[in-house]
Design an enzyme around this catalytic site. Structure first.
Site, PDB file in Angstrom:
ATOM      1  N   CYS A   8      53.205  44.654  43.730  1.00  0.00           N
ATOM      2  CA  CYS A   8      53.682  43.317  43.375  1.00  0.00           C
ATOM      3  C   CYS A   8      55.200  43.239  43.272  1.00  0.00           C
ATOM      4  O   CYS A   8      55.780  42.172  43.437  1.00  0.00           O
ATOM      5  CB  CYS A   8      53.051  42.855  42.058  1.00  0.00           C
ATOM      6  SG  CYS A   8      51.257  42.693  42.132  1.00  0.00           S
ATOM      7  N   HIS A  28      56.958  36.425  40.531  1.00  0.00           N
ATOM      8  CA  HIS A  28      55.817  36.895  41.305  1.00  0.00           C
ATOM      9  C   HIS A  28      54.582  36.116  40.868  1.00  0.00           C
ATOM     10  O   HIS A  28      54.338  35.932  39.667  1.00  0.00           O
ATOM     11  CB  HIS A  28      55.613  38.391  41.071  1.00  0.00           C
ATOM     12  CG  HIS A  28      54.248  38.875  41.424  1.00  0.00           C
ATOM     13  ND1 HIS A  28      53.699  38.689  42.681  1.00  0.00           N
ATOM     14  CD2 HIS A  28      53.308  39.531  40.695  1.00  0.00           C
ATOM     15  CE1 HIS A  28      52.481  39.194  42.692  1.00  0.00           C
ATOM     16  NE2 HIS A  28      52.219  39.716  41.510  1.00  0.00           N
ATOM     17  N   ASN A  52      47.166  35.516  44.300  1.00  0.00           N
ATOM     18  CA  ASN A  52      48.150  36.592  44.185  1.00  0.00           C
ATOM     19  C   ASN A  52      48.214  37.325  45.528  1.00  0.00           C
ATOM     20  O   ASN A  52      47.256  37.995  45.921  1.00  0.00           O
ATOM     21  CB  ASN A  52      47.743  37.546  43.061  1.00  0.00           C
ATOM     22  CG  ASN A  52      48.725  38.686  42.862  1.00  0.00           C
ATOM     23  OD1 ASN A  52      49.583  38.943  43.698  1.00  0.00           O
ATOM     24  ND2 ASN A  52      48.588  39.390  41.747  1.00  0.00           N
TER      25      ASN A  52
END
Length: 336
Positions: A114, A262, A292
């Site tokens: 991530c 993020h 995501n």
């Protein structure tokens, strides 16, 4: 010393939209349950045979090159961030080089999940500042759908992730008053197993072990996430690394024009927004549409925000990420 800037942005997501109601046909879940915990309404999954991690990255890169008014031969270096490469090896950096017809420039693959795009931008920034390179292609691209467990066993993870790619051209700038002001990177490996995928590899089991055992209850090759623990750490580290960037540049929270976190969980973004007392116009989220997409989430969101006119010359734009490792980081940008 030179300053580096974002000279071109692009993104690509697959055409196949998977809604929460679609997942409810496969898993014991519901639209309300998913939205309450993550804020996600839908995500994109590739259609097998149409898209790959590399092909999506190439499509995003072509858009970024066009917007930067550059040709493939202008690129001096490639940095590709992903946790889902097409091949176990080689990484997708060289595949992008091949598909775009680049010169024999270096190609670096980043495995910071991530935080991958933030790490990649930081590396590109250093190369530009030292004068080694003039234009660097940075890509974040992920295909999660192929590795998700679409049964109740994997539902806590499978409802979160989506596929997509984002790209940026980081270029040399002579404007010392704008561009990337600073980057800040951190890691804490003591928490590595709280968000991980153990197999295939020494941390779990190799493909030969999995095939030989043929155990339907084997979970070593499935993603694991200690959701509450990750959330608690994320909100602390997000706040710390944003504040670190502000202090390093003698800036205040009130100076932030746009924060692009993020896209891990809308609740994390909302927590940080409330902590810093930022308005809705100061924080950009698109996890509702894409889920995501790990390394791709920030470049996708950054590109969308720019396309929507939410980023103007002179704006202070802050990128921040937290994820598996644990790793986290931020990028402070005075938009040129």
């Amino acid at each position: 010393m030179y300053r580096s800037k974002f000279s071109g942005l692009g993104f690509y997501v697959p055409s196949q939209i998977v809604t929460n109601d679609d997942l409810a046909q496969l898993l014991t879940t519901s639209d309300a349950w998913i939205q309450e915990r993550t804020g996600i309404q839908e995500r994109r999954h590739i259609i097998k045979g149409e898209d790959t991690t590399t092909s999506m990255g190439v499509k995003a890169a072509k858009q970024a090159l066009e917007r930067a008014q550059l040709l493939p031969e202008d690129i001096d270096f490639v940095i590709f961030a992903t946790l889902s490469p097409d091949y176990y090896f080689p990484g997708p950096g060289v595949l992008v080089q091949r598909e775009l017809g680049l010169r024999t420039v270096g190609a670096l693959d980043i495995r910071n999940q991530c935080s991958g795009f933030v790490y990649a931008v930081s590396i590109a920034d250093q190369y530009i500042k030292t004068g080694m390179y003039k234009h660097i292609l940075v890509i974040g691209s992920e295909v999660h759908s192929a590795g998700l467990d679409m049964t109740d066993r994997g539902r806590n993870v499978s409802v979160i992730f989506g596929d997509g790619a984002g790209a940026a051209i980081i270029s040399r700038s002579n404007n010392n008053a704008a561009g990337i002001l600073s980057t800040h990177l951190h890691a804490e490996g003591i928490h590595a197993e709280e968000l991980c995928l153990k197999a295939p590899g020494m941390g779990g089991r190799w493909v030969s072990d999995i095939v030989a055992d043929n155990d339907p209850n084997d979970e070593s090759y499935l993603p694991y996430m200690n959701g509450q623990y990750v959330f608690k750490n994320a909100v602390v580290r997000f706040a710390e690394v944003i504040q670190e960037g502000l202090l390093d540049n003698a800036l205040q929270v009130s100076d932030i024009d746009l924060l692009i976190p993020h896209q891990a969980n809308l609740r994390i973004s909302q927590f940080i927004q409330q902590k810093f007392k930022l308005t809705d116009d100061q924080v950009f989220n698109n996890i509702q549409k894409y889920g995501n997409t790990t390394a791709a989430s920030i470049p996708i969101a950054l590109t969308e925000a720019w396309e929507q006119g939410k980023i103007k010359s002179g704006d202070l734009v802050v990128l921040a990420a937290f994820g598996s490792g644990f790793t986290w980081g931020s990028v402070m940008i005075r938009w040129e």
